[in-house]
Design a protein around this motif. Structure first.
Motif, PDB file in Angstrom:
ATOM      1  N   UNK A 105     -52.585   2.945  19.407  1.00 15.75           N
ATOM      2  CA  UNK A 105     -51.950   2.925  20.719  1.00 15.75           C
ATOM      3  C   UNK A 105     -51.834   4.381  21.151  1.00 15.75           C
ATOM      4  N   UNK A 106     -52.344   4.699  22.331  1.00 11.91           N
ATOM      5  CA  UNK A 106     -52.339   6.097  22.762  1.00 11.91           C
ATOM      6  C   UNK A 106     -50.937   6.552  23.144  1.00 11.91           C
ATOM      7  N   UNK A 107     -50.728   7.829  22.983  1.00 11.06           N
ATOM      8  CA  UNK A 107     -49.458   8.462  23.326  1.00 11.06           C
ATOM      9  C   UNK A 107     -49.154   8.250  24.812  1.00 11.06           C
ATOM     10  N   UNK A 108     -50.169   8.379  25.626  1.00 11.67           N
ATOM     11  CA  UNK A 108     -50.004   8.217  27.069  1.00 11.67           C
ATOM     12  C   UNK A 108     -49.604   6.788  27.428  1.00 11.67           C
ATOM     13  N   UNK A 109     -50.154   5.801  26.715  1.00 10.67           N
ATOM     14  CA  UNK A 109     -49.818   4.405  26.986  1.00 10.67           C
ATOM     15  C   UNK A 109     -48.342   4.139  26.691  1.00 10.67           C
ATOM     16  N   UNK A 110     -47.841   4.715  25.609  1.00 10.69           N
ATOM     17  CA  UNK A 110     -46.435   4.538  25.259  1.00 10.69           C
ATOM     18  C   UNK A 110     -45.543   5.190  26.317  1.00 10.69           C
ATOM     19  N   UNK A 111     -45.875   6.416  26.716  1.00 14.86           N
ATOM     20  CA  UNK A 111     -45.066   7.124  27.717  1.00 14.86           C
ATOM     21  C   UNK A 111     -45.118   6.432  29.073  1.00 14.86           C
ATOM     22  N   UNK A 112     -46.283   5.905  29.427  1.00 11.39           N
ATOM     23  CA  UNK A 112     -46.423   5.180  30.695  1.00 11.39           C
ATOM     24  C   UNK A 112     -45.584   3.903  30.669  1.00 11.39           C
ATOM     25  N   UNK A 113     -45.611   3.185  29.557  1.00 12.55           N
ATOM     26  CA  UNK A 113     -44.806   1.966  29.433  1.00 12.55           C
ATOM     27  C   UNK A 113     -43.322   2.286  29.488  1.00 12.55           C
ATOM     28  N   UNK A 114     -42.911   3.363  28.838  1.00  9.33           N
ATOM     29  CA  UNK A 114     -41.500   3.761  28.861  1.00  9.33           C
ATOM     30  C   UNK A 114     -41.071   4.094  30.290  1.00  9.33           C
ATOM     31  N   UNK A 115     -41.965   4.750  31.024  1.00  8.92           N
ATOM     32  CA  UNK A 115     -41.648   5.109  32.402  1.00  8.92           C
ATOM     33  C   UNK A 115     -41.603   3.861  33.293  1.00  8.92           C
TER      34      UNK A 115
END
Length: 186
Positions: free
Chosen positions: A110-120
């Motif tokens: 799971x990409x770092x960006x995907x996690x941050x985007x989901x959190x946002x």
């Protein structure tokens, strides 16, 4: 002659799953009525156990001033401890030497960006809910969020950690705790 030492474990050590339950961190506004009642009952039960612990004062001081712990500790959630720190004007610097455990196996990373985007996109979701959305483990979500937080902290200008700051007294921490609405629950 046999010597028996009767050690009593604090409730958090005796049943850690109750104190690490992520639902205790959930905001009430994101839950339906049945979930709110279950959360209220769970929180009250954990709060009563925690409030009766002989280590409460030391645990509260350490969880607020010394170490940024996860989960429910010293009758407080992570966000409540952050409020106490804010009211006392202190910041706990996380160690960058924290091990993150083994990487996820199978299903692709799971990409770092995907996690941050989901959190946002879903700021009120728990780590478990984000993990379900992305099809990964809760520890993966926590690892990425911790990495992001540590990066933002590293980018910010911080005072020299070797300089001892004016740490609050136990009484100041207890007064800030008493000011919390949730400290009166149970």
């Amino acid at each position: 002659m046999t010597i028996v030492v009767d050690t009593i474990l604090p409730p958090c050590a005796d049943s850690p799953e109750a104190f690490l339950d992520e639902s205790l961190q959930a905001t009430v506004t994101t839950l339906n009525a049945a979930e709110r009642e279950r959360l209220k009952a769970t929180k009250a039960a954990v709060h009563r156990q925690c409030a009766g612990c002989p280590l409460l004062v030391d645990c509260l001081y350490r969880a607020v001033v010394e170490v940024d712990v996860s989960g429910y500790a010293a009758c407080t959630t992570e966000s409540e401890r952050a409020l106490i720190r804010e009211s006392l004007g202190i910041e706990v610097v996380r160690s960058t030497l924290t091990p993150y455990g083994a990487p996820r196996v199978g299903g692709g990373p799971v990409s770092h960006e995907a996690v941050l985007t989901s959190r946002q996109a879903y700021p009120k979701d728990t780590c478990q809910q984000l993990a379900e959305r992305l099809g990964c483990s809760t520890s993966t979500i926590k690892r990425h969020l911790r990495r992001d937080r540590e990066q933002r902290e590293a980018d910010a200008v911080r005072p020299d950690p070797t300089v001892v700051a004016n740490l609050p007294t136990i009484d100041e921490v207890l007064d800030a705790f008493d000011a919390l609405e949730t400290s009166q629950v149970a």
